[in-house]
Design an enzyme around this catalytic site. Structure first.
Site: not given
Ligand code: NEZ
Length: 376
Positions: A92, A271
């Site tokens: 991410d 995820d």
């Molecule tokens: C290691 C890892 C942990 C978590 C994530 C995803 C984290 C995650 C979100 N988690 C819940 N809702 C989320 C929304 C977004 C979002 O809008 N944008 C991004 N970049 N990440 C999100 C990615 C990688």
């Protein structure tokens, strides 16, 4: 990276496909275990491969940048080598973690200034430097630098946040063209749809992201506290617009029921921290519903953790023994529960894939959703 769509369900938008990268194939629908700082907490890479067998795991730009830092990863030849994982990794972009982790942060057009949750030092993430950090980490799939719009928020805020995410997307794409990959294998870039829970903004954002023409697309800004019904409504709008021939990644989702409902809406990749985080608190997912293993009622229940179990821990250990480990705060307990929960999530998406290919997904999904809603 390429995506082959093998089968689309006739009674829903569910799809079965295969993503191919330089680190192997990813069969979709897929659940991606969270390995934030280069480890799926409490599980050896060898156990991960042998018992859970995920085609891909997640890493996190925010955490890896702060610790062990990019120069350590670069000298190792990237995260795969550093953690001895030769399959796929997705990272991410760090925007979400800054927004959710470091209480002190200032979001401006240029980027985000934040305070490290480790030592309080100040740092700055921008679309440009986050692309460079992800190049150095070396994940096979890297995410755009976006603002995960906080929930709830008013229409004006959601609209401005969405447009900033679109401007940041253009900056990510422009910068990636200037920074070659570092370790000799390809890295796929996924843009992220925002728009909070407003249908017109979601449609606008999905159009913008679809027009970027990336090899895969993600849906962000959900699983942030909104009711499940709103999550499904937004996914319905967005999957009707995103191209069918590209994988769709719904970020941060979700419970087993959320996953099945969103597979039916045409989502391919998931995820969630739930299976690993809940495991560490003794919350076990089973095909018959939730078990809180710390509950007294399991103290003298010598039956296997899950007779229908998908991994060896389910039949090697009893509920009574696992409860004892949690009560005694033995870390073997957390390790067993983590392998169990990840095994359950992998089984769920693999079984969904099998059902889609067999053409029986919809009826199976309806049965499972009812069955898993119970609290044991
Ligand atoms: C290691 C890892 C942990 C978590 C994530 C995803 C984290 C995650 C979100 N988690 C819940 N809702 C989320 C929304 C977004 C979002 O809008 N944008 C991004 N970049 N990440 C999100 C990615 C990688």
């Amino acid at each position: 990276m390429k995506f082959d769509l093998l089968h689309t369900d006739i009674n829903s938008k569910a799809r079965a496909g295969v993503i191919t990268t330089d680190h192997g194939v990813i069969e979709t629908p897929i659940f991606m275990p969270v390995g934030t700082a280069g480890t799926v907490k409490g599980v050896h890479q060898r156990e991960l491969k042998d018992d859970i067998n995920p085609d891909i795991i997640l890493g996190n730009t925010y955490h890896l940048y702060l610790r062990p830092k990019t120069e350590i990863l670069e000298k190792a030849g990237g995260l795969h080598k550093f953690m001895n994982w030769d399959r796929n990794i997705l990272t991410d972009s760090g925007g979400f973690q800054v927004y959710s982790l470091s209480g002190r942060r200032k979001i401006k057009e240029e980027g985000v200034k934040f305070k490290s949750h480790i030592d309080g030092s100040y740092h700055f993430f921008s679309p440009e430097n986050v692309m460079e950090i992800q190049r150095t980490i070396g994940a096979d799939i890297i995410m755009a630098f976006d603002e995960c719009t906080p929930y709830p928020c008013d229409y004006r805020y959601a609209q401005r946040s969405m447009h900033m995410t679109h401007r940041w997307l253009d900056r990510c794409i422009n910068h990636l063209e200037k920074v070659p990959t570092k370790y000799g294998y390809d890295q796929a870039f996924f843009p992220i749809v925002q728009g909070s829970t407003f249908k017109d903004l979601r449609a606008q954002s999905a159009e913008y992201i679809a027009n970027a023409g990336a090899v895969g697309n993600a849906i962000g800004g959900l699983s942030v506290g909104e009711p499940a019904e709103e999550m499904y409504e937004m996914c319905e709008v967005v999957t009707n617009i995103l191209p069918k021939d590209k994988p769709r990644y719904l970020m941060g989702v979700g419970t087993p029921i959320n996953i099945l409902e969103n597979i039916a809406l045409g989502i391919d990749m998931f995820d969630c921290v739930m299976p690993t985080r809940n495991a560490r608190n003794g919350m076990l997912f089973t095909s018959e519903g939730f078990i809180n293993i710390k509950n007294k009622k399991w103290a003298d229940d010598y039956s296997p953790i899950d007779p229908m179990g998908n991994t060896w821990v389910d039949t090697d250990y009893s509920k009574a023994y696992l409860r004892h480990l949690f009560v005694a705060d033995e870390y073997l307990g957390k390790q067993i529960a983590t392998i169990h929960n990840l095994g359950f999530y992998m089984w769920l998406v693999r079984e969904a894939r099998r059902q889609i290919i067999a053409g029986t997904f919809y009826a199976w999904k309806e049965k499972m959703v009812k069955q898993m809603a119970t609290r044991l």
